[in-house]
Design a protein around this motif. Structure first.
Motif, PDB file in Angstrom:
ATOM      1  N   MET A   1       0.812  -1.188   0.000  1.00 59.90           N
ATOM      2  CA  MET A   1       0.000   0.000   0.000  1.00 59.90           C
ATOM      3  C   MET A   1       0.858   1.256   0.000  1.00 59.90           C
ATOM      4  O   MET A   1       0.527   2.233  -0.667  1.00 59.90           O
ATOM      5  N   ILE A   2       1.909   1.242   0.767  1.00 63.95           N
ATOM      6  CA  ILE A   2       2.798   2.389   0.843  1.00 63.95           C
ATOM      7  C   ILE A   2       3.481   2.628  -0.500  1.00 63.95           C
ATOM      8  O   ILE A   2       3.736   3.777  -0.886  1.00 63.95           O
ATOM      9  N   TYR A   3       3.792   1.524  -1.239  1.00 62.04           N
ATOM     10  CA  TYR A   3       4.420   1.657  -2.571  1.00 62.04           C
ATOM     11  C   TYR A   3       3.470   2.345  -3.564  1.00 62.04           C
ATOM     12  O   TYR A   3       3.913   3.134  -4.405  1.00 62.04           O
ATOM     13  N   VAL A   4       2.224   2.069  -3.455  1.00 65.15           N
ATOM     14  CA  VAL A   4       1.234   2.675  -4.354  1.00 65.15           C
ATOM     15  C   VAL A   4       1.144   4.176  -4.089  1.00 65.15           C
ATOM     16  O   VAL A   4       1.123   4.987  -5.021  1.00 65.15           O
ATOM     17  N   ILE A   5       1.098   4.564  -2.863  1.00 67.45           N
ATOM     18  CA  ILE A   5       0.996   5.992  -2.514  1.00 67.45           C
ATOM     19  C   ILE A   5       2.251   6.733  -2.958  1.00 67.45           C
ATOM     20  O   ILE A   5       2.172   7.834  -3.524  1.00 67.45           O
ATOM     21  N   THR A  10       4.912  10.402  -6.698  1.00 65.90           N
ATOM     22  CA  THR A  10       6.035  10.604  -7.622  1.00 65.90           C
ATOM     23  C   THR A  10       5.525  10.964  -9.014  1.00 65.90           C
ATOM     24  O   THR A  10       6.042  11.888  -9.660  1.00 65.90           O
ATOM     25  N   ILE A  11       4.528  10.263  -9.476  1.00 68.64           N
ATOM     26  CA  ILE A  11       3.942  10.562 -10.796  1.00 68.64           C
ATOM     27  C   ILE A  11       3.335  11.963 -10.784  1.00 68.64           C
ATOM     28  O   ILE A  11       3.486  12.719 -11.745  1.00 68.64           O
ATOM     29  N   ALA A  12       2.677  12.330  -9.703  1.00 68.43           N
ATOM     30  CA  ALA A  12       2.074  13.657  -9.604  1.00 68.43           C
ATOM     31  C   ALA A  12       3.130  14.755  -9.662  1.00 68.43           C
ATOM     32  O   ALA A  12       2.970  15.767 -10.356  1.00 68.43           O
ATOM     33  N   SER A  19       4.442  19.936 -16.577  1.00 61.54           N
ATOM     34  CA  SER A  19       3.453  20.922 -17.030  1.00 61.54           C
ATOM     35  C   SER A  19       4.080  22.301 -17.255  1.00 61.54           C
ATOM     36  O   SER A  19       3.572  23.094 -18.043  1.00 61.54           O
ATOM     37  N   PHE A  20       5.174  22.627 -16.568  1.00 64.69           N
ATOM     38  CA  PHE A  20       5.844  23.903 -16.777  1.00 64.69           C
ATOM     39  C   PHE A  20       6.573  23.966 -18.113  1.00 64.69           C
ATOM     40  O   PHE A  20       6.793  25.044 -18.661  1.00 64.69           O
TER      41      PHE A  20
END
Length: 117
Positions: A1-5, A10-12, A19-20
């Motif tokens: 679960m921690i790996y998913v978060i 990281t992707i965000a 985006s810049f």
């Protein structure tokens, strides 16, 4: 679960940084619309300016053709033209066609002239 978060965060962060560096398409469209608006306003201004010059030329030509008028009169050129044509003996229909007015308007102006005299 921690790996998913951690992966989502990281992707965000990567997408936020990315985006810049991407070009803003809305800004490009906004700039294009602004340029189009400016060019349209310039063309409108030029057309109005040319129209004003043409109107002045036509007005001076009308006044030149009607040389017997007093130019210091308080009447508009159209009223002077109607009076001139009436004094030449033209009928109301002909004067209406010449001045692009209705026959009723021409008759009203002629009556106004006869009252003033």
């Amino acid at each position: 679960m921690i790996y998913v978060i951690i992966t989502i965060i990281t992707i965000a962060i990567l997408l936020f940084i990315l985006s810049f560096f991407l070009t803003d398409r809305f800004k490009q469209i906004e700039n294009q619309i602004e340029q189009f608006s400016i060019s349209t306003m310039q063309e409108t201004y030029q057309m109005k300016k040319k129209l004003k010059i043409l109107e002045e030329e036509l007005l001076t030509n009308d006044l030149g053709d009607l040389g017997s008028f007093e130019k210091t009169s308080n009447q508009t050129p159209l009223l002077r033209k109607i009076q001139h044509l009436h004094n030449q003996g033209l009928d109301v229909q002909t004067i209406a066609k010449e001045t692009s007015l209705s026959e009723y308007d021409v008759q009203s102006v002629i009556k106004q002239f006869s009252i003033q005299k």
